[in-house]
Design an enzyme around this catalytic site. Structure first.
Site, short mmCIF file in Angstrom:
data_model
loop_
_atom_site.label_atom_id
_atom_site.label_comp_id
_atom_site.label_asym_id
_atom_site.label_seq_id
_atom_site.Cartn_x
_atom_site.Cartn_y
_atom_site.Cartn_z
N CYS A 66 0.25 2.61 -0.65
CA CYS A 66 -0.55 2.40 0.54
C CYS A 66 -1.01 0.94 0.52
CB CYS A 66 -1.74 3.37 0.59
SG CYS A 66 -2.92 3.19 -0.76
N SER A 67 -2.02 0.59 1.25
CA SER A 67 -2.44 -0.81 1.31
C SER A 67 -3.14 -1.27 0.04
CB SER A 67 -3.37 -1.04 2.52
OG SER A 67 -2.67 -0.84 3.72
#
Length: 231
Positions: free
Chosen positions: A175-176
């Site tokens: 994810c980020s």
């Protein structure tokens, strides 16, 4: 089974907001609404009901999903299942040399902006779609913090992953921000993130080779590793 819950949205109460905005509380990948709550309260703002704005809603709250399980429970299960975290360079090596697949669980729009080559995108959170009383209440809670594209757990996440990957596939979930399973002085239980929630759901549903990208795709792009765009 869904529980019928009367809700009075009074935004001075973080417990009410916690139940309405689980997808924000779950991850620092989103704008930190807890930080906004603290800033709001420390700035001496009057509660909304004192300013004549109280949102009343008789909403049907869905039953608690596995993704909403306490982080401590999720972390213990991930550790028990020996989900290993790898940094960006190790993830790239595993992808090139050992046929690992990078599963990007960010929203589709973020994925299209930039992602590792050959990564697969299945978002773990999606824009709120329905207009039940509960969903309207949640939209209002998001809007209070200036977020007009509120998200909810993607109920088709596992089904979508299963359509693209075998349960024996070697997967690195990204994810980020990434989060971490590693305890530290400031984070004795690590840090939850979208990718760790996704990893939890995957191992819970029988995926046997699940890894996690430590530092998230932020570190991937910061290290200037290969990336592609679909825009």
């Amino acid at each position: 089974m869904a529980a019928f819950t009367p809700i009075a949205l009074q935004y001075s109460s973080t417990s009410s907001l916690h139940s309405l905005l689980p997808s924000l509380e779950a991850s620092r990948d989103h704008n930190s609404w807890w930080g906004k709550v603290r800033s709001y309260k420390s700035a001496g703002k009057r509660p909304l009901q004192q300013r004549g704005l109280t949102i009343q809603s008789a909403a049907t709250k869905p039953a608690k999903s596995p993704a909403e399980e306490d982080w401590k429970v999720k972390r213990e299960y991930l550790v028990q299942k020996r989900v290993r975290s790898v940094d960006a360079k190790e993830a790239l090596r595993l992808q090139k040399e050992n046929n690992f697949v990078i599963l990007d669980v960010r929203p589709e729009a973020e994925f299209k902006e930039a992602h590792p080559p050959d990564a697969i995108n299945v978002q773990i959170y999606r824009l709120i779609k329905e207009w039940t009383a509960w969903d309207i209440a949640r939209r209002a809670a998001f809007a209070f913090f200036g977020i007009f594209s509120g998200t909810e757990e993607n109920p088709e996440f596992i089904q979508s992953v299963e359509a693209k990957l075998d349960k024996n596939a070697k997967i690195i979930v990204a994810c980020s921000a990434g989060g971490t399973l590693k305890p530290s002085q400031n984070l004795p239980e690590g840090q939850q993130s979208r990718s760790l929630i996704a990893a939890y759901l995957l191992v819970l549903n029988g995926f046997s080779n699940v890894f996690h990208l430590e530092g998230g795709l932020y570190s991937w792009f910061k290290e200037d590793l290969p990336s592609v765009s679909e825009e």
